[in-house]
Scaffold this motif. Structure first.
Motif, mmCIF file in Angstrom:
data_model
loop_
_atom_site.group_PDB
_atom_site.id
_atom_site.type_symbol
_atom_site.label_atom_id
_atom_site.label_comp_id
_atom_site.label_asym_id
_atom_site.label_seq_id
_atom_site.Cartn_x
_atom_site.Cartn_y
_atom_site.Cartn_z
ATOM 1 N N PHE A 23 0.827 -1.206 0.000
ATOM 2 C CA PHE A 23 0.000 0.000 0.000
ATOM 3 C C PHE A 23 0.864 1.260 0.000
ATOM 4 N N LEU A 24 1.863 1.293 0.878
ATOM 5 C CA LEU A 24 2.705 2.487 0.991
ATOM 6 C C LEU A 24 3.571 2.713 -0.252
ATOM 7 N N PHE A 26 3.304 1.450 -3.464
ATOM 8 C CA PHE A 26 2.605 1.730 -4.711
ATOM 9 C C PHE A 26 1.682 2.940 -4.599
ATOM 10 N N GLY A 27 1.157 3.199 -3.406
ATOM 11 C CA GLY A 27 0.402 4.435 -3.199
ATOM 12 C C GLY A 27 1.304 5.646 -3.366
ATOM 13 N N PHE A 54 -3.080 9.024 -3.411
ATOM 14 C CA PHE A 54 -2.264 8.061 -2.680
ATOM 15 C C PHE A 54 -3.127 6.896 -2.201
ATOM 16 N N HIS A 57 -4.404 4.703 -5.250
ATOM 17 C CA HIS A 57 -3.356 3.843 -5.815
ATOM 18 C C HIS A 57 -2.972 2.731 -4.841
ATOM 19 N N GLY A 58 -2.867 3.066 -3.562
ATOM 20 C CA GLY A 58 -2.542 2.053 -2.566
ATOM 21 C C GLY A 58 -3.625 0.995 -2.462
ATOM 22 N N ALA A 61 -3.468 -1.329 -5.493
ATOM 23 C CA ALA A 61 -2.343 -2.263 -5.362
ATOM 24 C C ALA A 61 -2.662 -3.353 -4.338
ATOM 25 N N PHE A 62 -3.281 -2.982 -3.233
ATOM 26 C CA PHE A 62 -3.670 -3.948 -2.208
ATOM 27 C C PHE A 62 -4.649 -4.972 -2.775
#
Length: 74
Positions: A23-24, A26-27, A54, A57-58, A61-62
């Motif tokens: 999360f961090l 890719f966010g 942010f 995007h996170g 990705a998650f």
């Protein structure tokens, strides 16, 4: 389909750390690249908009990681 639930506390902690890192990372990448492009074209990128991008995007990705883990064999 494999069971996405962890079998013990150690595995749960490992999954949590992995999800947070995904999360961090890719966010941050998604929001950073988006803000650079936005500022190059339109000017100032607000902090609130950065936070929303942010988070989006996170979260994406998650969700992708979660789907990949659900599909992996055994």
């Amino acid at each position: 389909m494999s069971d996405p639930l962890p079998r013990n506390a150690g595995q749960a902690l490992g999954l949590w750390v992995g999800f947070v890192l995904v999360f961090l990372v890719f966010g941050g990448l998604g929001a950073g690249i988006t803000s650079l492009l936005y500022e190059a074209v339109l000017g100032e990128f607000s902090d609130v908009l950065y936070a929303v991008v942010f988070g989006a995007h996170g979260f994406i990705a998650f969700q992708l990681l979660l789907r990949a883990l659900e599909r992996r064999p055994g």
